[in-house]
Scaffold this motif. Structure first.
Motif, PDB file in Angstrom:
ATOM      1  N   THR A  42       0.759  -1.385   0.053  1.00  0.00           N
ATOM      2  CA  THR A  42      -0.164   0.008   0.030  1.00  0.00           C
ATOM      3  C   THR A  42       0.942   1.312  -0.043  1.00  0.00           C
ATOM      4  OG1 THR A  42      -1.737  -1.200   1.337  1.00  0.00           O
ATOM      5  CG2 THR A  42      -1.849   1.260   1.196  1.00  0.00           C
ATOM      6  N   ILE A  43       0.674   2.232  -0.996  1.00  0.00           N
ATOM      7  CA  ILE A  43       1.309   3.246  -1.218  1.00  0.00           C
ATOM      8  C   ILE A  43       0.685   4.421  -0.334  1.00  0.00           C
ATOM      9  CG2 ILE A  43       2.611   5.106  -2.533  1.00  0.00           C
ATOM     10  CD1 ILE A  43       2.793   2.831  -4.790  1.00  0.00           C
ATOM     11  N   TRP A  44       1.378   5.158   0.412  1.00  0.00           N
ATOM     12  CA  TRP A  44       0.602   6.274   0.994  1.00  0.00           C
ATOM     13  C   TRP A  44       1.303   7.488   0.765  1.00  0.00           C
ATOM     14  CZ3 TRP A  44      -3.780   6.911   4.398  1.00  0.00           C
ATOM     15  CH2 TRP A  44      -4.369   5.550   4.624  1.00  0.00           C
ATOM     16  N   ASP A  45       0.727   8.211  -0.240  1.00  0.00           N
ATOM     17  CA  ASP A  45       1.125   9.238  -0.878  1.00  0.00           C
ATOM     18  C   ASP A  45       1.005  10.703  -0.203  1.00  0.00           C
ATOM     19  OD1 ASP A  45       2.865  10.833  -2.976  1.00  0.00           O
ATOM     20  OD2 ASP A  45       1.005  11.544  -3.125  1.00  0.00           O
ATOM     21  N   ASP A  46       1.699  11.520   0.167  1.00  0.00           N
ATOM     22  CA  ASP A  46       1.481  12.640   1.042  1.00  0.00           C
ATOM     23  C   ASP A  46       1.060  14.026  -0.045  1.00  0.00           C
ATOM     24  OD1 ASP A  46       1.206  14.544   3.011  1.00  0.00           O
ATOM     25  OD2 ASP A  46       3.338  14.838   3.449  1.00  0.00           O
ATOM     26  N   ASN A  47      -0.082  13.791  -0.764  1.00  0.00           N
ATOM     27  CA  ASN A  47      -0.509  14.639  -1.751  1.00  0.00           C
ATOM     28  C   ASN A  47       0.460  15.197  -2.380  1.00  0.00           C
ATOM     29  OD1 ASN A  47      -3.216  14.389  -1.028  1.00  0.00           O
ATOM     30  ND2 ASN A  47      -2.781  15.418   0.782  1.00  0.00           N
ATOM     31  N   SER A  48       1.414  14.125  -3.169  1.00  0.00           N
ATOM     32  CA  SER A  48       2.190  14.922  -4.210  1.00  0.00           C
ATOM     33  C   SER A  48       1.694  15.697  -5.270  1.00  0.00           C
ATOM     34  CB  SER A  48       3.063  13.749  -4.678  1.00  0.00           C
ATOM     35  OG  SER A  48       4.034  12.845  -3.695  1.00  0.00           O
ATOM     36  N   ASP A  49       2.755  16.628  -5.671  1.00  0.00           N
ATOM     37  CA  ASP A  49       2.027  17.633  -6.749  1.00  0.00           C
ATOM     38  C   ASP A  49       3.027  17.487  -7.900  1.00  0.00           C
ATOM     39  OD1 ASP A  49       3.991  19.005  -5.862  1.00  0.00           O
ATOM     40  OD2 ASP A  49       2.863  20.615  -4.915  1.00  0.00           O
ATOM     41  N   ASP A  50       4.164  16.826  -7.900  1.00  0.00           N
ATOM     42  CA  ASP A  50       5.238  16.825  -8.990  1.00  0.00           C
ATOM     43  C   ASP A  50       4.582  15.869 -10.094  1.00  0.00           C
ATOM     44  OD1 ASP A  50       7.992  16.453 -10.050  1.00  0.00           O
ATOM     45  OD2 ASP A  50       7.384  14.436  -9.372  1.00  0.00           O
ATOM     46  N   PRO A  51       4.702  16.247 -11.349  1.00  0.00           N
ATOM     47  CA  PRO A  51       4.069  15.741 -12.390  1.00  0.00           C
ATOM     48  C   PRO A  51       4.374  14.037 -12.660  1.00  0.00           C
ATOM     49  CG  PRO A  51       4.643  17.949 -13.141  1.00  0.00           C
ATOM     50  CD  PRO A  51       5.328  17.483 -11.651  1.00  0.00           C
ATOM     51  N   LEU A  52       6.061  13.745 -12.424  1.00  0.00           N
ATOM     52  CA  LEU A  52       6.684  12.689 -12.284  1.00  0.00           C
ATOM     53  C   LEU A  52       6.098  11.607 -11.458  1.00  0.00           C
ATOM     54  CD1 LEU A  52       8.530  10.424 -13.800  1.00  0.00           C
ATOM     55  CD2 LEU A  52      10.389  11.392 -12.328  1.00  0.00           C
ATOM     56  N   THR A  53       5.956  12.136 -10.145  1.00  0.00           N
ATOM     57  CA  THR A  53       5.370  11.349  -9.195  1.00  0.00           C
ATOM     58  C   THR A  53       3.802  11.093  -9.553  1.00  0.00           C
ATOM     59  OG1 THR A  53       6.882  12.371  -7.797  1.00  0.00           O
ATOM     60  CG2 THR A  53       5.024  11.191  -6.750  1.00  0.00           C
ATOM     61  N   LEU A  54       3.161  11.839  -9.862  1.00  0.00           N
ATOM     62  CA  LEU A  54       1.485  11.544 -10.188  1.00  0.00           C
ATOM     63  C   LEU A  54       1.410  10.586 -11.329  1.00  0.00           C
ATOM     64  CD1 LEU A  54       0.161  15.441 -10.056  1.00  0.00           C
ATOM     65  CD2 LEU A  54      -0.124  13.504  -8.458  1.00  0.00           C
ATOM     66  N   GLN A  55       2.287  10.751 -12.362  1.00  0.00           N
ATOM     67  CA  GLN A  55       2.380   9.670 -13.430  1.00  0.00           C
ATOM     68  C   GLN A  55       2.683   8.352 -12.808  1.00  0.00           C
ATOM     69  OE1 GLN A  55       4.890  10.596 -16.704  1.00  0.00           O
ATOM     70  NE2 GLN A  55       4.715   8.589 -17.594  1.00  0.00           N
ATOM     71  N   THR A  56       3.609   8.413 -11.971  1.00  0.00           N
ATOM     72  CA  THR A  56       4.119   7.267 -11.485  1.00  0.00           C
ATOM     73  C   THR A  56       3.227   6.480 -10.609  1.00  0.00           C
ATOM     74  OG1 THR A  56       6.498   7.806 -11.319  1.00  0.00           O
ATOM     75  CG2 THR A  56       5.867   6.010  -9.886  1.00  0.00           C
ATOM     76  N   LEU A  57       2.352   7.264  -9.685  1.00  0.00           N
ATOM     77  CA  LEU A  57       1.157   6.864  -8.977  1.00  0.00           C
ATOM     78  C   LEU A  57       0.155   6.127  -9.816  1.00  0.00           C
ATOM     79  CD1 LEU A  57       1.176   9.774  -6.284  1.00  0.00           C
ATOM     80  CD2 LEU A  57       1.776   7.415  -5.767  1.00  0.00           C
ATOM     81  N   ASN A  58       0.002   6.922 -11.041  1.00  0.00           N
ATOM     82  CA  ASN A  58      -1.213   6.223 -11.748  1.00  0.00           C
ATOM     83  C   ASN A  58      -0.627   4.791 -12.545  1.00  0.00           C
ATOM     84  OD1 ASN A  58      -3.632   6.815 -13.344  1.00  0.00           O
ATOM     85  ND2 ASN A  58      -2.222   6.818 -15.099  1.00  0.00           N
ATOM     86  N   THR A  59       0.707   4.797 -12.828  1.00  0.00           N
ATOM     87  CA  THR A  59       0.991   3.595 -13.533  1.00  0.00           C
ATOM     88  C   THR A  59       0.854   2.566 -12.150  1.00  0.00           C
ATOM     89  OG1 THR A  59       2.478   4.755 -14.902  1.00  0.00           O
ATOM     90  CG2 THR A  59       2.986   2.525 -14.194  1.00  0.00           C
ATOM     91  N   LEU A  60       1.354   2.681 -11.128  1.00  0.00           N
ATOM     92  CA  LEU A  60       1.197   2.078  -9.966  1.00  0.00           C
ATOM     93  C   LEU A  60      -0.066   1.380  -9.468  1.00  0.00           C
ATOM     94  CD1 LEU A  60       4.577   2.989  -7.950  1.00  0.00           C
ATOM     95  CD2 LEU A  60       4.432   1.076  -9.346  1.00  0.00           C
ATOM     96  N   SER A  61      -0.676   2.504  -9.734  1.00  0.00           N
ATOM     97  CA  SER A  61      -2.268   1.893  -9.103  1.00  0.00           C
ATOM     98  C   SER A  61      -2.879   0.672  -9.736  1.00  0.00           C
ATOM     99  CB  SER A  61      -3.216   3.177  -9.469  1.00  0.00           C
ATOM    100  OG  SER A  61      -3.462   3.291 -10.909  1.00  0.00           O
ATOM    101  N   ALA A  62      -2.397   0.109 -10.873  1.00  0.00           N
ATOM    102  CA  ALA A  62      -2.739  -1.097 -11.543  1.00  0.00           C
ATOM    103  C   ALA A  62      -2.188  -2.122 -10.505  1.00  0.00           C
ATOM    104  CB  ALA A  62      -2.605  -1.184 -12.872  1.00  0.00           C
TER     105      ALA A  62
END
Length: 321
Positions: free
Chosen positions: A39-59
């Motif tokens: 489980t990834i607990w992300d502290d509301n990141s706003d960095d574009p690369l991090t948001l893209q990474t989170l989207n990919t890892l959500s699967a």
């Protein structure tokens, strides 16, 4: 979405604005502990690369971000600790919990018998405390091997933290719930709480997690120009470790307990991840293992006048007076 929600081992990954590091961390868990939940607990990141990474890892993983209640708790108890509290409370059942942050990685396979042994120690009440699953950065204090728990006590009883508690830990969830554990806003306060409820922390003889060196830093969710300048000077970046293979893991785990698991002795970097450091910098890369060691040293040598000049250049393209 993770398919391992009922796994006996659950990794809680804490992340903020370091997408490439987060991806490396999660990939290392998947490679070394494919049976574990993540489980990834992300502290509301706003960095574009991090948001893209989170989207990919959500699967592949459960992705959580703190709700308003957790955000308010974070303001009172420190950002990381508020999220850690929410993470513990949102789990169900009684799994082994392993916390890890995005600037760390798993460096060796974790076997099913190891997981069963940790479960048995808690189930049989042979141990009531935190395991610390990270490689030891340096060995300045007295270290004593505890055979029954296959790990070490490090003599840090005189220190404000590090004897009973670490932000990197493995523990059975029920131990925290039974003591009504609430994270405080710093490691020293959590250390005092652990001393009240638990046995002295055990540093694993065969750790499986390591801090990455030279990690870009955030302070108060911001990156100052001084930090960025120091990081460029020291070539901070993502330098992952090579994951141990079967031929390496077996002798490592079977070595005598007198061989302390120091990071610089047993870990190597993967591929060509290192930049062209000077010989001195290469030697200190693992020895100066704390991510901000270099930054503090670099910032100290910048005089006030140099800082003003640099600031002028950054703003105006000319040296400040």
């Amino acid at each position: 979405m993770s398919n391992h929600a009922t796994s006996p081992l659950q990794f809680l990954v804490f992340s903020f604005n370091r997408g490439d590091f987060l991806n490396n961390c999660v990939e290392s868990i998947q490679q070394c502990a494919p049976q574990a939940g993540i489980t990834i607990w992300d502290d509301n990141s706003d960095d574009p690369l991090t948001l893209q990474t989170l989207n990919t890892l959500s699967a592949q993983c459960d992705i959580r971000q703190p709700d308003q209640q957790a955000v308010e708790y974070s303001k009172l108890h420190g950002g990381l600790y508020g999220i850690m509290q929410a993470a513990i409370e949102n789990l169900s059942g009684n799994p082994l919990i392993c916390t890890i942050q995005d600037d760390m990685q798993v460096v060796r396979p974790i076997s099913a018998p190891e997981i069963e042994r940790w479960q048995s120690l808690y189930h049989d009440k042979a141990f009531k405390g935190f395991f610390q699953p990270g490689f030891i950065k340096r060995a300045k204090e007295s270290i004593t091997y505890v055979p029954a728990l296959d790990g070490y006590h490090i003599d840090r009883l005189h220190r404000s933290a590090g004897a009973f508690y670490s932000d990197l830990f493995l523990i059975q969830r029920n131990l925290l719930m039974e003591t009504n554990w609430k994270f405080y806003d710093n490691e020293a306060k959590n250390e005092q709480q652990a001393r009240q409820h638990f046995s002295q922390m055990i540093f694993m003889k065969n750790p499986f997690i390591a801090w990455l060196p030279g990690v870009p830093a955030w302070r108060g969710r911001k990156r100052t120009w001084a930090l960025r300048f120091a990081e460029r000077q020291r070539k901070c970046g993502l330098y992952p470790f090579k994951i141990m293979d079967a031929d390496t893991v077996q002798p490592f785990c079977e070595r005598p307990s007198s061989d302390i698991p120091l990071a610089e002795r047993y870990l190597t970097f993967s591929g060509d991840s290192l930049p062209r450091y000077s010989k001195r910098a290469r030697q200190s890369l693992l020895k100066n293992f704390y991510p901000l060691t270099w930054l503090r040293v670099t910032i100290r040598v910048i005089s006030i006048q140099q800082a003003k000049s640099l600031f002028g250049i950054l703003l105006n393209g000319t040296a400040g007076s």
